[in-house]
Design an enzyme around this catalytic site. Structure first.
Site, PDB file in Angstrom:
ATOM      1  N   SER A 239     101.551   4.735  11.979  1.00  0.00           N
ATOM      2  CA  SER A 239     102.988   4.763  12.184  1.00  0.00           C
ATOM      3  C   SER A 239     103.391   5.235  13.581  1.00  0.00           C
ATOM      4  O   SER A 239     104.577   5.161  13.937  1.00  0.00           O
ATOM      5  CB  SER A 239     103.642   5.658  11.131  1.00  0.00           C
ATOM      6  OG  SER A 239     103.157   6.987  11.216  1.00  0.00           O
TER       7      SER A 239
ATOM      8  N   LYS B 226     106.200  11.078  19.341  1.00  0.00           N
ATOM      9  CA  LYS B 226     106.614  10.271  18.195  1.00  0.00           C
ATOM     10  C   LYS B 226     107.997  10.721  17.741  1.00  0.00           C
ATOM     11  O   LYS B 226     108.316  11.921  17.787  1.00  0.00           O
ATOM     12  CB  LYS B 226     105.589  10.447  17.071  1.00  0.00           C
ATOM     13  CG  LYS B 226     105.825   9.599  15.838  1.00  0.00           C
ATOM     14  CD  LYS B 226     104.701   9.841  14.821  1.00  0.00           C
ATOM     15  CE  LYS B 226     104.902   9.012  13.566  1.00  0.00           C
ATOM     16  NZ  LYS B 226     103.794   9.232  12.592  1.00  0.00           N
TER      17      LYS B 226
ATOM     18  N   SER C 266      97.577   7.475  11.115  1.00  0.00           N
ATOM     19  CA  SER C 266      98.701   7.016  11.944  1.00  0.00           C
ATOM     20  C   SER C 266      98.625   7.364  13.423  1.00  0.00           C
ATOM     21  O   SER C 266      99.492   6.969  14.194  1.00  0.00           O
ATOM     22  CB  SER C 266     100.022   7.530  11.364  1.00  0.00           C
ATOM     23  OG  SER C 266     100.336   6.846  10.182  1.00  0.00           O
TER      24      SER C 266
END
Length: 579
Positions: free
Chosen positions: A193, A112, A237
């Protein structure tokens, strides 16, 4: 306790500054005392200047191995030709020529884009001006601990994946580089996310799945993909995008996987962990990532030392072998001995669609079919979990997550992340791209301005402990608790021109079954359970099932998930249509 300041040169703090400071507390300093307090402030100022002049220190445990240098990268965010689903942020290819082990040999991994990779720009899913106050993204000089561990185990680090603005969206339309698309249905959310992580892994999943079901390849639509990813989870997330994308996402017990070198939201809820195409790969990557690093204050005395990290894959295989020897590794008996608690309130959350409920009901029936002891369990406090999560985190969201203020615990503080003050210009950018961040600034200011802010926060912290206790009590009777992950099937991306209400509406309720376990720290896995029809079109998208276990008992979750899949993989429950 005595306070000693260094002697100072000419005064730098004016009487006016002192008076302004006192006024902020509604205090008036007697005129004859002003000079004394001004002198003390002047000493403090000189002391702080001395520290400011010292060279910064970087913990050598975070420095990249010289054998992996130099590093090059290509920015792919927003490049429609090379990055058709907008999954990638920066692409690279980093390996360690002399890894400590070969557990990940040849496996491709992406992280990420809130995870530090030395020599590769870090975006946090936002614009550089909002991350550092400059026009260029920061380039870290360190590798996050999870990056170092991937390389030490022979993995091929392929780069960073797009994520949502400041990791603050359960959907995938808020990244500064534009929407991240679902691999199964372009134009639809892949969840957030950790959106890019989910989609790059799901692209690999889709290729395998299409081949298995005799469908033609669609490589040009998918772009480059990877075997595994490392996401982040503060309210869901990892699990939410894993559910929307049809992959496996594990939020392990809080403090089990070190967070050092990753942009924080609130340390209390920060988690990082594996996102993979298979359950076995998830267990493998988790084993690589787990263990105390000597730096992360999120780790506890229960966090194992690296030498004592469980071999989740080996333990899972041994358990399967034992079941096989007993003739139990069959679609009728694989779940014998497992106790599954179906969380009643998890199936009653606001906004849970009939499509999702039908998929989860079928998944529950599968657990019964494979021989597990399945019972409904009621935990009324589960529905209060999101409110507790909100109240306990909002006071810190601005200072910790949006301004990167160092906490009073020793740990790596990400010195390159220096967001500017929230102002009109920042508001206008965020209001367009991710109103949730604007809402967090307002929420934090509102909560902290309450006359009883400290008492309310203290009460909320106590309720977190109570919430943890009620889950712990339920888990004395069950190996895992079961809930849906995503309350609805994935939705279309909203348009940036829409007003705030319409942009935020699809995200409402998305974390109602996930955020509780961020504050209590329980491990939770999202795994594909089936397909559901989208509500705003003709397509089908994956639906996720969540399994929650005792803290530091990741193995029970892996066992339950593996037993369930003896009856067939979740994405194989397909009606022959995708659109």
């Amino acid at each position: 306790m005595s306070v000693v300041f260094l002697s100072t040169g000419p005064p730098t703090v004016s009487a006016e500054q002192l008076r302004a400071i006192a006024k902020s507390y509604d205090v008036v300093v007697d005129a004859h005392e002003e000079e004394h307090y001004r002198h003390l402030l002047n000493g403090l100022d000189a002391t702080s200047q001395l520290v400011e002049a010292l060279p910064a220190y970087t913990d050598p445990r975070l420095l990249p191995d010289s054998s992996t240098l130099p590093r090059t990268y290509e920015r792919l965010a927003g490049n429609a030709e090379k990055n058709p689903l907008n999954t990638w942020s920066h692409r690279t290819s980093i390996t360690d020529p002399k890894p400590l082990d070969k557990r990940l040999e040849g496996r491709t991994i992406v992280v990420k884009d809130n995870v530090s990779i030395a020599g590769v720009p870090l975006t946090g899913g936002t614009f550089p001006e909002l991350l550092t106050g400059k026009t260029e993204y920061p380039i870290p000089q360190i590798d996050a601990v999870v990056v170092k561990r991937v390389l030490e185990s022979g993995g091929v680090l392929k780069g960073s994946a797009n994520c949502e603005h400041f990791s603050m969206s359960p959907l995938s339309f808020t990244s500064a580089s534009g929407p991240v698309h679902n691999v199964w249905l372009k134009g639809y959310t892949t969840g957030g996310s950790s959106s890019g992580c989910a989609a790059t892994v799901a692209a690999t999943q889709a290729r395998t799945w299409r081949k298995k079901h005799g469908l033609p390849p669609n490589d040009e639509e998918l772009g480059e993909s990877v075997d595994m990813a490392i996401g982040g989870d503060q309210g869901g997330s990892i699990r939410i995008p894993a559910a929307y994308a049809g992959i496996y996402g594990f939020k392990a017990t809080h403090g089990l996987v070190p967070y050092s070198g990753i942009i924080s939201l609130v340390p209390f809820i920060d988690h990082t962990g594996p996102m993979t195409t298979t359950l076995v790969d998830n267990a493998l990557l988790l084993s690589v990532l787990v263990g105390y690093d000597g730096m992360d204050p999120r780790c506890t005395p229960e966090t194992p030392l690296r030498a004592n990290v469980p071999d989740y894959c080996g333990l899972l295989e041994a358990w399967k072998a034992e079941k096989e020897s007993n003739g139990e590794w069959t679609p009728q008996a694989a779940g014998r001995g497992l106790r599954v608690g179906v969380l009643k309130e998890g199936l009653e959350v606001v906004g849970l669609s009939d499509e999702v409920k039908a998929v989860i009901s079928a998944a529950i029936a599968r657990f019964k079919a494979v021989g597990a002891d399945v019972q409904e369990v009621s935990i009324p406090m589960h529905v209060l979990g999101p409110s507790i999560w909100t109240v306990v985190t909002r006071p810190f969201i601005t200072s910790n997550g949006l301004q990167n203020r160092a906490t009073p615990f020793l740990g790596y503080a990400m010195p390159d992340i220096t967001p500017p003050v929230f102002d009109q210009k920042a508001y206008e950018v965020l209001n367009k791209h991710n109103p949730a961040v604007v809402n967090m600034f307002f929420n934090s200011a509102f909560m902290n301005a309450k006359p009883d802010a400290n008492q309310q926060l203290a009460k909320a912290m106590g309720l977190v402990q109570q919430l943890r206790d009620v889950y712990d009590e339920a888990l004395t009777d069950f190996d895992v608790l079961l809930t849906p992950v995503n309350p609805r099937v994935g939705s279309k991306h909203p348009e940036y021109a829409m007003d705030v209400e319409k942009k935020m509406e699809p995200a409402i309720g998305a974390t109602l079954n996930t955020c509780q376990f961020n504050v209590t720290g329980h491990p939770a896995l999202s795994m594909p359970a089936g397909w559901g029809k989208v509500s705003d079109g003709p397509g089908m998208l994956p639906v996720g099932m969540q399994l929650v276990g005792k803290r530091f008992d990741e193995m029970s979750i892996f066992k339950a998930a593996a037993a369930w899949e003896v009856g067939g993989k979740g994405l194989d429950r397909w009606n022959g249509q995708l659109n």
